[in-house]
Design a protein around this motif. Structure first.
Motif, PDB file in Angstrom:
ATOM      1  N   LYS A   1      10.428  -4.731 -20.495  1.00  0.00           N
ATOM      2  CA  LYS A   1      10.927  -4.444 -21.413  1.00  0.00           C
ATOM      3  C   LYS A   1      10.555  -4.998 -23.469  1.00  0.00           C
ATOM      4  N   GLN A   2      10.325  -5.989 -23.244  1.00  0.00           N
ATOM      5  CA  GLN A   2       9.636  -6.299 -24.445  1.00  0.00           C
ATOM      6  C   GLN A   2       8.812  -4.850 -25.067  1.00  0.00           C
ATOM      7  N   ALA A   3       8.161  -4.352 -24.270  1.00  0.00           N
ATOM      8  CA  ALA A   3       7.342  -3.760 -25.576  1.00  0.00           C
ATOM      9  C   ALA A   3       7.480  -2.054 -25.250  1.00  0.00           C
ATOM     10  N   LEU A   4       9.380  -1.745 -24.251  1.00  0.00           N
ATOM     11  CA  LEU A   4       9.467  -1.327 -24.202  1.00  0.00           C
ATOM     12  C   LEU A   4      10.983  -0.585 -24.991  1.00  0.00           C
ATOM     13  N   ALA A   5      10.534   0.142 -26.234  1.00  0.00           N
ATOM     14  CA  ALA A   5      11.744   0.145 -26.881  1.00  0.00           C
ATOM     15  C   ALA A   5      12.023   2.022 -26.857  1.00  0.00           C
ATOM     16  N   ASP A   6      11.685   2.791 -26.224  1.00  0.00           N
ATOM     17  CA  ASP A   6      11.704   4.031 -25.757  1.00  0.00           C
ATOM     18  C   ASP A   6      12.883   4.334 -24.947  1.00  0.00           C
ATOM     19  N   ASN A   7      14.224   4.280 -25.056  1.00  0.00           N
ATOM     20  CA  ASN A   7      15.838   4.073 -23.985  1.00  0.00           C
ATOM     21  C   ASN A   7      14.997   5.486 -23.135  1.00  0.00           C
ATOM     22  N   GLN A   8      14.613   6.612 -23.867  1.00  0.00           N
ATOM     23  CA  GLN A   8      14.342   7.660 -22.430  1.00  0.00           C
ATOM     24  C   GLN A   8      13.441   7.302 -21.258  1.00  0.00           C
ATOM     25  N   VAL A   9      12.396   6.490 -21.667  1.00  0.00           N
ATOM     26  CA  VAL A   9      11.050   5.955 -20.543  1.00  0.00           C
ATOM     27  C   VAL A   9      12.604   5.373 -19.372  1.00  0.00           C
ATOM     28  N   TRP A  10      13.164   4.300 -19.851  1.00  0.00           N
ATOM     29  CA  TRP A  10      14.014   3.755 -19.030  1.00  0.00           C
ATOM     30  C   TRP A  10      14.993   4.514 -18.532  1.00  0.00           C
ATOM     31  N   THR A  11      15.712   5.563 -19.138  1.00  0.00           N
ATOM     32  CA  THR A  11      16.272   6.145 -18.096  1.00  0.00           C
ATOM     33  C   THR A  11      15.876   6.905 -16.974  1.00  0.00           C
ATOM     34  N   ASP A  12      14.556   7.410 -17.591  1.00  0.00           N
ATOM     35  CA  ASP A  12      13.836   8.943 -16.603  1.00  0.00           C
ATOM     36  C   ASP A  12      13.372   7.712 -15.413  1.00  0.00           C
TER      37      ASP A  12
ATOM     38  N   GLY B   1      23.274   2.478 -23.418  1.00  0.00           N
ATOM     39  CA  GLY B   1      23.143   3.538 -24.007  1.00  0.00           C
ATOM     40  C   GLY B   1      22.882   3.485 -25.489  1.00  0.00           C
ATOM     41  N   TRP B   2      23.184   2.817 -26.237  1.00  0.00           N
ATOM     42  CA  TRP B   2      22.502   1.853 -27.963  1.00  0.00           C
ATOM     43  C   TRP B   2      20.770   2.168 -27.840  1.00  0.00           C
ATOM     44  N   PRO B   3      20.582   2.679 -29.395  1.00  0.00           N
ATOM     45  CA  PRO B   3      18.988   2.303 -30.031  1.00  0.00           C
ATOM     46  C   PRO B   3      18.988   0.794 -29.174  1.00  0.00           C
ATOM     47  N   ARG B   4      17.354   0.843 -29.040  1.00  0.00           N
ATOM     48  CA  ARG B   4      16.906   0.209 -27.769  1.00  0.00           C
ATOM     49  C   ARG B   4      17.324   0.066 -27.508  1.00  0.00           C
ATOM     50  N   GLY B   5      18.211   0.379 -26.363  1.00  0.00           N
ATOM     51  CA  GLY B   5      19.189  -0.628 -25.170  1.00  0.00           C
ATOM     52  C   GLY B   5      18.339  -1.449 -24.429  1.00  0.00           C
ATOM     53  N   TRP B   6      17.586  -0.657 -24.131  1.00  0.00           N
ATOM     54  CA  TRP B   6      16.817  -1.289 -22.287  1.00  0.00           C
ATOM     55  C   TRP B   6      16.457  -1.711 -22.919  1.00  0.00           C
ATOM     56  N   GLN B   7      15.435  -2.202 -24.008  1.00  0.00           N
ATOM     57  CA  GLN B   7      14.851  -2.789 -24.730  1.00  0.00           C
ATOM     58  C   GLN B   7      15.384  -4.554 -25.091  1.00  0.00           C
ATOM     59  N   ILE B   8      16.568  -4.542 -25.884  1.00  0.00           N
ATOM     60  CA  ILE B   8      17.568  -5.248 -26.406  1.00  0.00           C
ATOM     61  C   ILE B   8      18.509  -6.049 -24.764  1.00  0.00           C
ATOM     62  N   GLY B   9      19.019  -5.387 -24.495  1.00  0.00           N
ATOM     63  CA  GLY B   9      20.155  -5.762 -23.264  1.00  0.00           C
ATOM     64  C   GLY B   9      21.222  -6.061 -23.972  1.00  0.00           C
ATOM     65  N   THR B  10      21.635  -7.206 -22.970  1.00  0.00           N
ATOM     66  CA  THR B  10      23.589  -7.430 -23.573  1.00  0.00           C
ATOM     67  C   THR B  10      23.280  -8.691 -24.734  1.00  0.00           C
ATOM     68  N   GLY B  11      23.967  -9.253 -25.963  1.00  0.00           N
ATOM     69  CA  GLY B  11      23.882 -10.506 -26.487  1.00  0.00           C
ATOM     70  C   GLY B  11      24.635  -9.759 -27.665  1.00  0.00           C
TER      71      GLY B  11
END
Length: 263
Positions: free
Chosen positions: A5-16, A207-217
């Motif tokens: 996930k650290q290398a994947l900032a594109d939310n759409q890639v994760w959503t797809d 659903g937020w900017p870079r949400g999948w890369q950042i996660g919770t916190g």
């Protein structure tokens, strides 16, 4: 296959990938995967080990929660800050947390952040310090108070998490806490298949900017920002009131609002 996930900032890639997971992982494969995880947890219980788990509400901790529930493990811990959480996340966590979840808040707020400016949108080693101050501290307190033998976490190798020595799914740190990863070898696709097929809810942060890369916190803990301005800009996109409130204490936030015309 998705990478770390650290290398994947594109939310759409994760959503797809999440939408494709139901096609890539069969019902039989998913049932077997869950069954083996549950059997592993029950085997530890049968050996007399007392188990609790760490929960953040994130994708992996929700997958972990599913198998822990299935194995009959209910005690868990959520580590948060006393004053630096996203309001939307706090609402979601309150509505969705496990019934037997201990919530432990670290005494970190805007005044603490003002005294520790290097912890605002930190890069490199400072970024990992947030975990020690919040999640790891809460987990340590929980582990000792509940007299646990194992603290289960939703760490997975595919997310770039440390699981233990090569080939292991657990390790004991210097404080004597044994961290165990029951879903260590699950792929992103397998994890997503569980969430989608079993209709497990996810928090709004994805659903937020870079949400999948950042996660919770906490909001100041956003990693991999290119600059402080980048961090403030993302916070503004997510919740302008967070920035406005920060500006009442933090000169950095007040300066950003003035420079960008949002003040």
């Amino acid at each position: 296959m998705l990478g770390r996930k650290q290398a994947l900032a594109d939310n759409q890639v994760w959503t797809d990938a999440m939408h494709r997971a139901a096609e890539l992982v069969t019902d039989t494969e998913l049932d077997d995967l869950i069954g083996r995880a549950v059997e592993g947890i029950r085997a530890e219980q049968a050996a007399g080990r007392v188990i609790g788990y760490g929960w953040s509400g994130g994708k992996d901790s929700q997958a972990l929660r599913y198998v822990m529930d299935a194995a009959g493990v209910s005690d868990c811990v959520l580590g948060i800050t006393a004053g630096l959480e996203w309001p939307a996340m706090l609402r979601w966590l309150t509505d969705h947390m496990p019934p037997a979840c201990d919530v432990i808040a670290a005494p970190l707020d805007l005044h603490w952040l003002a005294a520790h400016p290097h912890m605002l949108f930190p890069q490199g080693a400072d970024g990992s310090k947030w975990f020690g101050l919040v999640q790891h501290k809460a987990q340590r307190d929980f582990y000792v108070r509940r007299q646990l033998d194992l603290l289960a976490l939703g760490r997975r190798r595919k997310d770039g998490n440390y699981i233990g020595p090569k080939g292991a799914d657990r390790y004991t740190n210097r404080a004597g806490i044994t961290r165990w990863s029951p879903i260590a070898d699950w792929t992103h696709e397998q994890m997503f298949a569980l969430l989608v097929r079993r209709e497990v809810p996810l928090p709004p942060c994805y659903g937020w900017p870079r949400g999948w890369q950042i996660g919770t916190g906490a909001w100041p803990a956003r990693q991999w920002t290119t600059s402080p301005d980048h961090g403030w800009s993302e916070c503004w996109q997510i919740d302008p009131d967070v920035v406005r409130h920060a500006a009442t204490v933090l000169p950095q936030a007040a300066d950003w609002l003035t420079r960008t015309g949002n003040g």
